[in-house]
Design a protein around this motif. Structure first.
Motif, PDB file in Angstrom:
ATOM      1  N   CYS A   1      -2.555  12.495   1.473  1.00 10.78           N
ATOM      2  CA  CYS A   1      -2.667  13.283   2.702  1.00 10.78           C
ATOM      3  C   CYS A   1      -1.851  14.571   2.600  1.00 10.78           C
ATOM      4  O   CYS A   1      -0.904  14.652   1.830  1.00 10.78           O
TER       5      CYS A   1
ATOM      6  N   LYS B   1      -2.784  12.879   9.474  1.00 17.42           N
ATOM      7  CA  LYS B   1      -3.637  12.124   8.555  1.00 17.42           C
ATOM      8  C   LYS B   1      -2.921  10.862   8.063  1.00 17.42           C
ATOM      9  O   LYS B   1      -3.538   9.799   7.943  1.00 17.42           O
ATOM     10  N   VAL B   2      -1.623  10.969   7.820  1.00 17.86           N
ATOM     11  CA  VAL B   2      -0.835   9.795   7.413  1.00 17.86           C
ATOM     12  C   VAL B   2      -0.899   8.742   8.510  1.00 17.86           C
ATOM     13  O   VAL B   2      -1.164   7.560   8.258  1.00 17.86           O
TER      14      VAL B   2
ATOM     15  N   VAL C   1       0.968   5.450   0.539  1.00 19.87           N
ATOM     16  CA  VAL C   1       0.328   6.661   1.010  1.00 19.87           C
ATOM     17  C   VAL C   1       1.189   7.817   0.517  1.00 19.87           C
ATOM     18  O   VAL C   1       2.403   7.825   0.733  1.00 19.87           O
TER      19      VAL C   1
ATOM     20  N   SER D   1      -3.077   8.307  10.924  1.00 20.74           N
ATOM     21  CA  SER D   1      -4.404   7.697  11.077  1.00 20.74           C
ATOM     22  C   SER D   1      -4.718   6.771   9.907  1.00 20.74           C
ATOM     23  O   SER D   1      -5.380   5.749  10.078  1.00 20.74           O
ATOM     24  N   THR D   2      -4.218   7.087   8.729  1.00 20.10           N
ATOM     25  CA  THR D   2      -4.462   6.255   7.540  1.00 20.10           C
ATOM     26  C   THR D   2      -3.732   4.918   7.644  1.00 20.10           C
ATOM     27  O   THR D   2      -4.307   3.871   7.341  1.00 20.10           O
TER      28      THR D   2
ATOM     29  N   SER E   1      -4.681   1.211   9.601  1.00 20.66           N
ATOM     30  CA  SER E   1      -5.425   0.071   9.075  1.00 20.66           C
ATOM     31  C   SER E   1      -4.573  -0.836   8.179  1.00 20.66           C
ATOM     32  O   SER E   1      -5.080  -1.798   7.630  1.00 20.66           O
TER      33      SER E   1
ATOM     34  N   TYR F   1       0.846  -1.186   0.000  1.00 24.27           N
ATOM     35  CA  TYR F   1       0.000   0.000   0.000  1.00 24.27           C
ATOM     36  C   TYR F   1       0.881   1.235   0.000  1.00 24.27           C
ATOM     37  O   TYR F   1       1.898   1.278   0.681  1.00 24.27           O
TER      38      TYR F   1
ATOM     39  N   ALA G   1      -4.032   6.260  -0.173  1.00 22.22           N
ATOM     40  CA  ALA G   1      -4.508   7.550   0.336  1.00 22.22           C
ATOM     41  C   ALA G   1      -3.584   8.674  -0.084  1.00 22.22           C
ATOM     42  O   ALA G   1      -2.401   8.465  -0.362  1.00 22.22           O
TER      43      ALA G   1
END
Length: 183
Positions: free
Chosen positions: A32, A37-38, A5, A40-41, A44, A3, A30
């Protein structure tokens, strides 16, 4: 596939990098503009790549590195003046202006590293719990006592019986205990 970001203080820059990565076949989870924000992303996800600029809205890359789990790789896109002479432990720097090939090759290398790490962890033997180890030790001591085996011989016997029956070592040890206690 890892993934990704993308994090930059300007949303337009982040979207441009996202589009570039997606055009080359990478999944961007995502986009950001802040370190918070990174963080919190990525909660998961177990692992991945963070492509970021030197400074986000609320923190710089080094603060982000401290707060991000080691399973995440950080790819820092910054000017040569910011990159030179800095300590980048756990961070891969790529100089701006960005050459598409450099970015794509670096992301590919990081993806391969993540995949290798995943395979290595998958192939590592699982740790036994204290309870399982206690059962195995009890079975070994019973075999040593009743059949005059050394500890190594008793352990090899349990291993072979486990492989022959297709059961785990602790389960085989439980069977040996049950059989030997009823004899």
């Amino acid at each position: 596939m890892a993934y990704i970001v993308v994090a930059f203080p300007k949303m337009e820059d982040a979207v441009s990098i996202k589009n570039l990565l997606m055009k080359n076949g990478y999944l961007v989870a995502a986009v950001c503009t802040s370190g918070a924000k990174v963080l919190s992303t990525i909660d998961s996800y177990n692992e991945g790549i963070i492509v970021c600029g030197y400074k986000l809205k609320d923190m710089i890359y080094s603060e982000l590195r401290v707060n991000v789990p080691v399973e995440f790789e950080i790819l820092l896109l910054a000017s040569p003046s910011k990159i030179s002479g800095m300590n980048y432990e756990g961070v891969i720097p790529v100089a701006m202006p960005l050459r598409v090939g450099d970015l794509i090759n670096t992301v590919a290398m990081l993806s391969i590293n993540i995949e290798r790490r995943r395979k290595k962890l998958k192939n590592m033997p699982k740790k036994r719990s204290a309870e399982e180890q206690k059962i195995i030790d009890k079975a070994k001591s019973i075999l040593m006592e009743k059949h005059c085996m050394s500890e190594a011989e008793a352990y090899r016997y349990l291993q072979k019986a486990s492989m022959d029956s297709g059961t785990g070592l602790a389960e085989t040890a439980e069977m040996v205990i049950c059989i030997m206690m009823n004899v």
